[in-house]
Design a protein around this motif. Structure first.
Motif: not given
Length: 266
Positions: A4-10, A36-39, A92-100
């Motif tokens: 749960g700590d691999i992506l921090l949100q502030d 998964a977390k970044l997407g 999944r990776c392409a989905g994250v990049m397109q999500g950005i």
């Protein structure tokens, strides 16, 4: 380190969200968990009206080392030699990049350390990027018999063809100064000034109408794939609809009346 700590949100003042890759032990690799977390975080931020700008930073000596090659190697144990697993990870990776790219909020990469392979793709996928002058970038797949074909998509849409091909064919490291020269990043700054530089830009952008920013970002990506006549026809229609929006009326009125605009984000 707990997953749960691999992506921090502030959440920062002014509607700025800082997402920080925080898996330094794996050089912030785009593991299945990180993707998964970044997407999910990008998708959630895009739908949150209280957020206006996203900053994507990282902890540790590497910004992002790309795919987790240990996970990829383990995938070869499947009866099909890993074909289905590799296809799933790439999707999944392409989905994250397109999500950005499709996120209505501007995304700024705050780069320290090295960004390699899909990590370089991540930087190229962001709308803006500012890097520490010590940062370095590469698409090194050719060193291990694996051409960086998916990083190529974002890279080739940010830098000129010959510069992109040089990075892809040689796999050499590119300095932050050179990355700025070829358009991979906006600029480089001393490492101790990096966060201040990024947040200054984020605050400047966050002060604008979020409706206007979303309209512009969507149109920017759409027109790039069109012929010149189609791009002008499309952009002209976008301008007409934008002119009819409440914030355009307010912004133009405020300019004429020499006052600060009061955005309704509509």
């Amino acid at each position: 380190m707990p997953e749960g700590d691999i992506l921090l949100q502030d959440r920062c003042e002014g509607g700025i969200l800082r997402l920080t890759l925080n898996d330094a032990a794996r050089r912030n690799a785009l593991s299945e968990a990180m993707l998964a977390k970044l997407g999910a975080a990008i998708e959630s931020a895009g739908a949150d009206p209280s957020l206006r700008v996203i900053v994507l930073a990282a902890n540790g000596p590497a910004y992002c080392a790309g795919h987790d090659l240990k996970e990829m190697t383990a995938g070869r144990a499947a009866p099909d030699g890993g074909r289905a697993y590799f296809a799933s990870v790439m999707e999944r990776c392409a989905g994250v990049m397109q999500g950005i790219a499709f996120c209505p909020k501007p995304v700024i990469a705050e780069v320290t350390g090295v960004a390699t392979a899909a990590g370089c793709q991540l930087v190229a996928s962001c709308d803006l990027a500012i890097a520490a002058d010590t940062a370095r970038f590469s698409t090194p797949g050719v060193h291990i018999g694996l051409f960086c074909s998916t990083p190529m998509v974002a890279l080739s849409r940010n830098v000129a063809a010959k510069h992109a091909m040089e990075m892809l064919l040689t796999g050499d490291m590119t300095s932050a100064a050179r990355a700025a020269e070829i358009g991979l990043i906006n600029r480089s700054v001393p490492e101790d000034a990096l966060q201040d530089a990024v947040m200054e830009m984020a605050r400047k952008i966050a002060s604008k109408s979020s409706m206007t920013l979303a309209t512009g970002k969507r149109a920017f990506h759409a027109q790039r794939e069109m012929s010149l006549p189609d791009a002008y026809a499309y952009a002209s229609n976008v301008m007409v609809e934008n002119m009819l929006a409440r914030d355009a009326e307010e912004g133009i009125g405020a300019f004429v009346e020499k006052r600060a605009p009061e955005w309704s984000d509509a």
